[in-house]
Write a protein that holds these residues in place. Structure first.
Motif, short mmCIF file in Angstrom:
data_model
loop_
_atom_site.label_atom_id
_atom_site.label_comp_id
_atom_site.label_asym_id
_atom_site.label_seq_id
_atom_site.Cartn_x
_atom_site.Cartn_y
_atom_site.Cartn_z
N VAL A 81 46.75 37.83 39.55
CA VAL A 81 47.09 38.79 40.60
C VAL A 81 45.84 39.29 41.32
O VAL A 81 45.77 39.35 42.55
N MET A 82 44.81 39.66 40.55
CA MET A 82 43.60 40.21 41.15
C MET A 82 42.91 39.17 42.02
O MET A 82 42.46 39.48 43.13
N ALA A 83 42.81 37.96 41.54
CA ALA A 83 42.15 36.90 42.32
C ALA A 83 42.89 36.64 43.62
O ALA A 83 42.28 36.49 44.69
N ARG A 84 44.23 36.59 43.57
CA ARG A 84 45.00 36.35 44.79
C ARG A 84 44.87 37.52 45.76
O ARG A 84 44.79 37.32 46.98
N THR A 85 44.85 38.73 45.22
CA THR A 85 44.72 39.91 46.08
C THR A 85 43.37 39.90 46.79
O THR A 85 43.29 40.15 48.00
N LEU A 86 42.30 39.63 46.06
CA LEU A 86 40.97 39.61 46.67
C LEU A 86 40.85 38.49 47.69
O LEU A 86 40.28 38.68 48.78
N SER A 87 41.36 37.31 47.38
CA SER A 87 41.26 36.18 48.31
C SER A 87 42.04 36.45 49.60
O SER A 87 41.61 36.05 50.68
N ALA A 88 43.18 37.15 49.48
CA ALA A 88 43.98 37.47 50.66
C ALA A 88 43.31 38.55 51.52
O ALA A 88 43.36 38.49 52.75
N ARG A 89 42.71 39.53 50.86
CA ARG A 89 42.11 40.65 51.59
C ARG A 89 40.71 40.31 52.12
O ARG A 89 40.28 40.86 53.14
#
Length: 291
Positions: free
Chosen positions: A60-68
């Motif tokens: 979740v954290m990796a996807r959130t950072l990559s999206a933002r």
């Protein structure tokens, strides 16, 4: 003989591995914490290239950072193979208490709702600080002491009434008052710790327990009872929960406290506290106080 610690981390990894398929449907707390950490990162005016996410769950954290922050590709360190396989690449299996991180390798390290299950939290923080480059940033979220306080109180009363004693069932969590000091002990500069409380409602206590199981939050305590909970204890716990913690709509509430941590790897460019005795003005003058 070495103490097993508070948490049975082997049991914890097994529970998370079993929950790898159900966790995405019950990961609202992780998503909330990840969004909050990303918001805080967005307020910092600098670029981060090498990023690691410790205790990555299912990414979740990796996807959130990559999206933002397009261009970021965090290395996800997940506690079990099924979770690592669910993370965006690159991802590896790693325990938060034995991190395979090269010293000074990262600009940013994050962790969303994993570190509260470390037996040696100070040791984990030291490993993270050492893996940061000078002036590198650490951002984390972990569960605090008021988490599931209703469930803790309910089980204590139900087991006292039906079994004549209490066994450990809800894991202990961090205290906000201690976290700034722990960051300092681990060698972080400019440490900051704050917290928020979230209230989630469920149809009943049994629905809450099912959600916790789906999250992989089975009882990880080393001192837990190995026997199945008695049926009368479970039913009494559900009744007590409904009596004490339900709203006007009949739904029961559950409290989750999330503690947020921020710390920097020391660097000479950072603001430094003044040396004792170096002040050039009296506090009374600054406050315009009367003598």
């Amino acid at each position: 003989m070495t103490s097993p610690g508070i948490f049975d981390r082997t049991q914890m990894r097994r529970a998370l591995a079993r929950a790898s398929e159900t966790l995405p449907a019950t990961d609202f707390l992780i998503r909330h914490a990840a969004d909050e950490l990303a918001d805080r990162l967005g307020g910092i005016r600098r670029d981060f290239e090498r990023v690691a996410d410790v205790g990555a769950h299912h990414g979740v954290m990796a996807r959130t950072l990559s999206a933002r922050f397009p261009g970021l590709a965090p290395v996800s360190l997940a506690p079990a193979l099924p979770l690592a396989e669910a993370c965006p690449k690159p991802a590896v299996v790693a325990d938060v208490e034995a991190l395979p991180l090269k010293e000074g390798a990262f600009d940013l390290i994050t962790s969303a709702l994993s570190l509260h299950l470390a037996n040696d939290l100070p040791g984990a923080l030291i490993q993270i600080r050492r893996a940061l480059r000078p002036d590198g940033l650490f951002l984390a979220a972990l569960l605090g002491g008021d988490t599931l306080i209703e469930l803790r109180q309910t089980f204590m009363q139900a087991e006292t009434e039906t079994a004549g004693g209490v066994s450990p069932r809800v894991f202990p969590t961090a205290d906000l008052r201690d976290m700034g000091g722990l960051l300092q002990r681990a060698g972080f500069a400019l440490p900051v710790a704050d917290a928020e409380q979230l209230t989630v409602t469920y149809a009943d206590a049994l629905a809450l327990m099912r959600d916790l199981k789906a999250m992989g939050a089975a009882n990880p305590l080393a001192a837990r009872s190995r026997r199945f909970m008695r049926r009368d204890t479970l039913l009494r716990a559900a009744a007590i929960y409904a009596e004490r913690f339900s709203g006007d709509n009949g739904r029961v509430r559950a409290t989750f406290e999330i503690i947020y941590l921020c710390g920097w790897s020391p660097h000479e460019s950072q603001q430094q506290p003044a040396k004792p005795g170096s002040a050039t003005a009296r506090l009374a003058d600054a406050l315009k106080a009367k003598r």
